[in-house]
Design an enzyme around this catalytic site. Structure first.
Site, mmCIF file in Angstrom:
data_model
loop_
_atom_site.group_PDB
_atom_site.id
_atom_site.type_symbol
_atom_site.label_atom_id
_atom_site.label_comp_id
_atom_site.label_asym_id
_atom_site.label_seq_id
_atom_site.Cartn_x
_atom_site.Cartn_y
_atom_site.Cartn_z
ATOM 1 N N GLY A 106 0.830 -1.188 0.000
ATOM 2 C CA GLY A 106 0.000 0.000 0.000
ATOM 3 C C GLY A 106 0.866 1.240 0.000
ATOM 4 N N SER A 107 0.304 2.362 -0.429
ATOM 5 C CA SER A 107 1.034 3.622 -0.356
ATOM 6 C C SER A 107 0.834 4.230 1.029
ATOM 7 C CB SER A 107 0.548 4.575 -1.449
ATOM 8 O OG SER A 107 0.888 4.050 -2.705
ATOM 9 N N GLY A 108 1.549 5.321 1.287
ATOM 10 C CA GLY A 108 1.456 5.943 2.605
ATOM 11 C C GLY A 108 2.639 5.598 3.486
ATOM 12 N N HIS A 109 3.598 4.817 2.931
ATOM 13 C CA HIS A 109 4.778 4.408 3.700
ATOM 14 C C HIS A 109 6.065 5.044 3.150
ATOM 15 C CE1 HIS A 109 2.121 1.562 5.527
ATOM 16 N NE2 HIS A 109 1.953 0.875 4.412
ATOM 17 N N ASP A 138 -1.665 -8.463 0.955
ATOM 18 C CA ASP A 138 -0.409 -8.457 0.189
ATOM 19 C C ASP A 138 -0.036 -9.869 -0.253
ATOM 20 O OD1 ASP A 138 -0.399 -6.013 1.986
ATOM 21 O OD2 ASP A 138 1.328 -5.574 0.717
ATOM 22 N N HIS A 160 -0.076 0.488 9.734
ATOM 23 C CA HIS A 160 -1.361 0.976 9.231
ATOM 24 C C HIS A 160 -2.238 1.340 10.419
ATOM 25 C CE1 HIS A 160 0.223 -2.169 6.551
ATOM 26 N NE2 HIS A 160 0.017 -1.261 5.637
#
Ligand SMILES: Nc1ncnc2c1ncn2[C@@H]1O[C@H](COP(=O)(O)OP(=O)(O)O)[C@@H](O)[C@H]1O
Ligand SMILES: [Mg+2]
Lengths: 326, 206
Positions: A54-57, A110, A216
């Site tokens: 996921g993005s945001g990392h 994932d 998350h």
């Protein structure tokens, strides 16, 4: 919600545009995908390394693309695993005939999406191997553990091994060795806000912290009054050391990772205590990384990662990489 | 029943409606025991499905389901994308070549879908996942060898509600252990919407 964004639904694609624009000589984007690869991908006769999530990392995962590290990174929506078709695109783009290693973080989404991509690639005759990173000691049972900042060490060491001309099997073994020897744990002081929902993922009182938080915002082991930097470092280290077999004069790499909103000054305070604890135990710090490596949007907090090293791993960790975020 | 491609499209249309109407609710359920993206994921996926289905013609049920499956798989992401995608893909394989699907074949398709979800998610009944809605629905339909709207809706609804009492051992909610109790499983709620939409489609036809 207060964020520097345009359209909340375009955050991921616009972010990738930005990354490519920042490193145009090193990184390119596969058109109409959320896949970014090394500019010179595929490298013939080198095992390709693909990671993603996921993005945001950020800077994970695109920031780890470079010689001696990742060949491609696949970006999902914020905190959501990328889909099989995107991962498949990445695999095809980096296969130089020696096969491709997928570095997967241990979340059911994932694992499933990457597995499906691997099946698609195998059906097209591409050799694919997978490793699943599970370094978060906040979860007791090893197989249920989340993949967090320790993933960066997997990228680095597997990437260096591939660069050295190793086979897919050897690169996979190097990655597995990191996974067996890396442990992390995190803490959060404030929650993060997903652009699409505009709401905090969880709530924490002003004077509270959550020990063992996931990247998350998944729940940790304990919620309690905010401690000092020394207390926090000591508590994270307690959990990590209890889960590792470290003897005097063993070598480790240390990562103190900021979750997004914690200043480096505070990370250094944590690092100071982490190093003091290691020193007291006679454990040798081979290399230290302090900064933002695997963030969680604007969460305040940090994680500590220890990787136990042998001579091979030291050499691979120390070898050069051009990845902008390492 | 004579389930046609038109009915298959109607089903997806009604399912989409429910997902869009309940997008925020689904995300809030996921916020409680997961990461808060389930509604966003499902709404994005079904939006794409409607786009696809609206722009093409389909002769067979299998084609509608396959197109929907592939779209969900490439647009939803997370855990639910591969699972709903796999479910519809298995269903499409089970009815391949049939212009009109009868009850018996429809039930077989649902059985294959459940088996596909279990295999992909490496999960079983009782782990607080969407399987806890799919399994009882399939069991009920299998017993009756017919797909009856009222039974379908009621079974899915009570199964969905029963996920509240389960302690999660799979998916993100598993991190909460005991604390996952008392919350509905988001994927089970969206599965309920899927079956409720199917019930409406079948009622409309009858
Ligand atoms: N291993 C699994 N098997 C079956 N269903 C699962 C599994 N893991 C998660 N789920 C389902 O997926 C739902 C969560 O979907 P979503 O929020 O979209 O994905 P993510 O958990 O990756 O954020 C859960 O509510 C559950 O019903
Ligand atoms: Mg979720």
């Amino acid at each position: 919600m207060k964020k520097i964004i345009n359209d909340p639904n375009q955050v991921v694609t616009e972010m990738l545009d930005g990354v490519v624009a920042a490193y145009p000589d090193q990184i390119k984007r596969i058109p109409d995908t959320t896949v970014v690869t090394k500019k010179d991908a595929p490298v013939q006769n080198k095992v390709g390394i693909v990671s993603g999530g996921g993005s945001g990392h950020e800077p994970a995962h695109a920031g780890y693309i470079g010689k001696g590290m990742l060949d491609a990174a696949v970006a999902g929506e914020v905190f959501t695993s990328p889909t099989p078709d995107q991962v498949f695109e990445a695999i095809k783009a980096v296969d130089g005939g020696s096969g491709v290693l997928l570095v997967i973080k241990n979340y059911s989404g994932d694992v499933m999406n990457f597995e499906m991509a691997a099946e698609m690639a195998e059906a097209e005759g591409i050799d694919v191997a997978q490793v699943i990173v599970k370094d978060d000691v906040a979860i007791e049972e090893r197989d249920g553990r989340r993949g967090v900042a320790g993933t960066i060490f997997v990228h680095k060491i597997a990437g260096a091994k591939a660069e050295a001309g190793a086979s897919l099997e050897e690169v996979k073994a190097a990655a597995e060795k990191v996974i067996a020897n890396v442990r992390s744990m995190g803490v959060a002081l404030t929650p993060c806000i997903m652009p699409a929902s505009g709401k905090p993922g969880f709530e924490l009182d002003d004077d509270e912290m959550e020990i063992g938080i996931g990247i998350h915002g998944e729940p940790g082991t304990e919620r309690k009054p905010l401690g000092s930097a020394d207390d926090i470092a000591a508590e994270l280290m307690d959990h990590i050391l209890a889960d590792m077999e470290l003897a005097e004069s063993d070598d480790v790499a240390v990562m103190v990772n900021g979750m997004g909103a914690t200043p480096e000054m505070e990370l250094q305070l944590v690092n100071r205590k982490v190093q003091a604890i290691l020193q007291e135990k006679g454990i040798n710090t081979h290399k230290t990384f302090v900064g933002e490596y695997m963030t969680s949007l604007e969460m305040a907090g940090c994680s500590v990662t220890l990787l136990k090293l042998d001579a091979d791993m030291k050499e691979l960790l120390d070898s050069p990489t051009t990845a902008p975020a390492f | 029943m004579k389930f046609t491609a038109d009915l298959a499209i109607d089903w997806m249309t009604k399912a989409n409606q429910k997902i869009q109407d309940n997008k925020d609710y689904l995300s809030s359920l996921d916020q409680a025991i997961g990461d808060g993206d389930h509604g966003i994921n499902m709404a994005r996926g079904f939006d794409a499905v409607m786009n696809k289905l609206g722009n093409n013609d389909y002769e067979q049920v299998a084609d509608v389901w396959k197109e929907s499956a592939m779209t969900l798989m490439s647009k939803v992401g997370g855990a639910s994308g591969p699972l709903f995608g796999t479910a519809l893909l298995k269903m499409s394989m089970a009815v391949k070549g049939e212009a009109e699907v009868d009850d018996k074949t429809f039930v077989e398709a649902l059985e294959d879908a459940l088996a596909g979800i279990k295999q992909r998610g490496k999960a079983e009944e009782g782990e607080k996942t969407m399987i806890d809605v799919w399994a009882p629905v399939v069991e009920k339909m299998n017993e009756a060898q017919t797909v009856e709207a009222g039974v379908l809706r009621d079974t899915a609804e009570s199964a969905m509600e029963a996920t509240k009492d389960i302690v999660a051992t799979k998916g993100r909610a598993a991190y909460l252990k005991e604390r996952s109790k008392g919350h509905l499983d988001p994927g089970s709620v969206s599965s309920y919407y899927l079956f409720a939409a199917l019930a409406e489609t079948l009622e409309g036809e009858g």
